[in-house]
Each structure stands twice: as C-alpha cells, then as structure tokens.
Design a protein around this motif. Structure first.
Motif, PDB file in Angstrom:
ATOM      1  N   ALA A  23       0.839  -1.206   0.000  1.00 52.93           N
ATOM      2  CA  ALA A  23       0.000   0.000   0.000  1.00 52.93           C
ATOM      3  C   ALA A  23       0.871   1.252   0.000  1.00 52.93           C
ATOM      4  O   ALA A  23       1.903   1.309   0.653  1.00 52.93           O
ATOM      5  CB  ALA A  23      -0.914  -0.001   1.221  1.00 52.93           C
ATOM      6  N   LEU A  24       0.415   2.223  -0.737  1.00 53.98           N
ATOM      7  CA  LEU A  24       0.995   3.566  -0.743  1.00 53.98           C
ATOM      8  C   LEU A  24      -0.151   4.485  -0.367  1.00 53.98           C
ATOM      9  O   LEU A  24      -1.114   4.615  -1.124  1.00 53.98           O
ATOM     10  CB  LEU A  24       1.545   3.929  -2.128  1.00 53.98           C
ATOM     11  N   GLU A  25      -0.070   5.113   0.801  1.00 54.18           N
ATOM     12  CA  GLU A  25      -1.199   5.895   1.302  1.00 54.18           C
ATOM     13  C   GLU A  25      -0.778   7.288   1.741  1.00 54.18           C
ATOM     14  O   GLU A  25       0.268   7.469   2.341  1.00 54.18           O
ATOM     15  CB  GLU A  25      -1.852   5.206   2.497  1.00 54.18           C
ATOM     16  N   SER A  26      -1.643   8.238   1.456  1.00 52.17           N
ATOM     17  CA  SER A  26      -1.494   9.588   2.001  1.00 52.17           C
ATOM     18  C   SER A  26      -2.166   9.605   3.372  1.00 52.17           C
ATOM     19  O   SER A  26      -2.868   8.657   3.744  1.00 52.17           O
ATOM     20  CB  SER A  26      -2.180  10.604   1.085  1.00 52.17           C
ATOM     21  N   ILE A  27      -1.985  10.683   4.101  1.00 56.09           N
ATOM     22  CA  ILE A  27      -2.658  10.808   5.395  1.00 56.09           C
ATOM     23  C   ILE A  27      -4.165  10.780   5.201  1.00 56.09           C
ATOM     24  O   ILE A  27      -4.882  10.113   5.943  1.00 56.09           O
ATOM     25  CB  ILE A  27      -2.215  12.092   6.128  1.00 56.09           C
ATOM     26  N   GLU A  28      -4.651  11.485   4.187  1.00 57.29           N
ATOM     27  CA  GLU A  28      -6.093  11.519   3.924  1.00 57.29           C
ATOM     28  C   GLU A  28      -6.625  10.133   3.572  1.00 57.29           C
ATOM     29  O   GLU A  28      -7.683   9.718   4.038  1.00 57.29           O
ATOM     30  CB  GLU A  28      -6.416  12.513   2.809  1.00 57.29           C
ATOM     31  N   MET A  32      -9.318   7.825   5.795  1.00 56.57           N
ATOM     32  CA  MET A  32     -10.570   7.235   5.313  1.00 56.57           C
ATOM     33  C   MET A  32     -10.602   5.726   5.561  1.00 56.57           C
ATOM     34  O   MET A  32     -11.621   5.186   5.971  1.00 56.57           O
ATOM     35  CB  MET A  32     -10.760   7.535   3.825  1.00 56.57           C
ATOM     36  N   ARG A  33      -9.488   5.055   5.340  1.00 53.08           N
ATOM     37  CA  ARG A  33      -9.447   3.598   5.518  1.00 53.08           C
ATOM     38  C   ARG A  33      -9.614   3.191   6.981  1.00 53.08           C
ATOM     39  O   ARG A  33     -10.232   2.184   7.280  1.00 53.08           O
ATOM     40  CB  ARG A  33      -8.151   3.028   4.968  1.00 53.08           C
ATOM     41  N   ALA A  38      -7.511  12.821  10.136  1.00 57.86           N
ATOM     42  CA  ALA A  38      -6.190  13.003   9.536  1.00 57.86           C
ATOM     43  C   ALA A  38      -5.238  13.729  10.487  1.00 57.86           C
ATOM     44  O   ALA A  38      -4.050  13.407  10.555  1.00 57.86           O
ATOM     45  CB  ALA A  38      -6.307  13.748   8.214  1.00 57.86           C
ATOM     46  N   GLU A  39      -5.762  14.705  11.238  1.00 58.02           N
ATOM     47  CA  GLU A  39      -4.925  15.476  12.159  1.00 58.02           C
ATOM     48  C   GLU A  39      -4.296  14.569  13.226  1.00 58.02           C
ATOM     49  O   GLU A  39      -3.177  14.804  13.665  1.00 58.02           O
ATOM     50  CB  GLU A  39      -5.722  16.592  12.830  1.00 58.02           C
TER      51      GLU A  39
END
Length: 83
Positions: A23-28, A32-33, A38-39
């Motif tokens: 997996a390659l994930e952003s904070i956003e 969601m997952r 996010a903060e």
C-alpha cells in the motif's frame, strides 16, 4: 493526546501497512481507511517514519507513506564461511 490513544493509533497504522505491505497511502487516504481524523494520524505517521517502520515519500500534505518490512532471519544468508 493521551499515551493510550497514541499507542492504539500506532498499532492500527502498523497493522494496516503490515496487512497491506504494498500500500501507498497519504494521510487523507489512511484516514478514510481507518476511520480516523487526519490530524490525529499525522503525528503518528511521522513517529513511525522516525522508527523506520514506514517510509515517507514527498513532503507536505501530499506525502505518501509505505511500509518497510522488517528484516527476518530468513532474509539473511546464514551460511558459515570457511577459511
């Protein structure tokens, strides 16, 4: 943030990436997952990067995080070298 919450979020993040090692994930995206704000995740992910559990690609809000699998004994060549 309470230490108990920090540890719980760290475990959730590590388990997500462990179960999804490519997996390659952003904070956003991770927010969601996991159903987390996010903060809250930002400090957690930076901590996991400092521990070399995750790698951070890029800077700022568009940074992408990925798992660094631990090295196991199976990954190493354990043959004895004779002189």
């Amino acid at each position: 943030m309470k230490e108990e919450i920090i540890l719980k979020l760290q475990v959730e993040c590590v388990m997500f990436f462990h179960n999804n090692p490519y997996a390659l994930e952003s904070i956003e995206g991770l927010s969601m997952r996991l159903g987390r704000e996010a903060e809250l995740l930002e400090a957690i992910l930076l901590r996991l990067v400092s521990l070399a559990i995750l790698e951070r690609i890029g800077n700022g809000p568009r940074s992408i995080y990925r798992y660094i699998p631990p090295i196991t004994m199976e990954d190493k060549d354990l043959q004895w070298k004779s002189s």
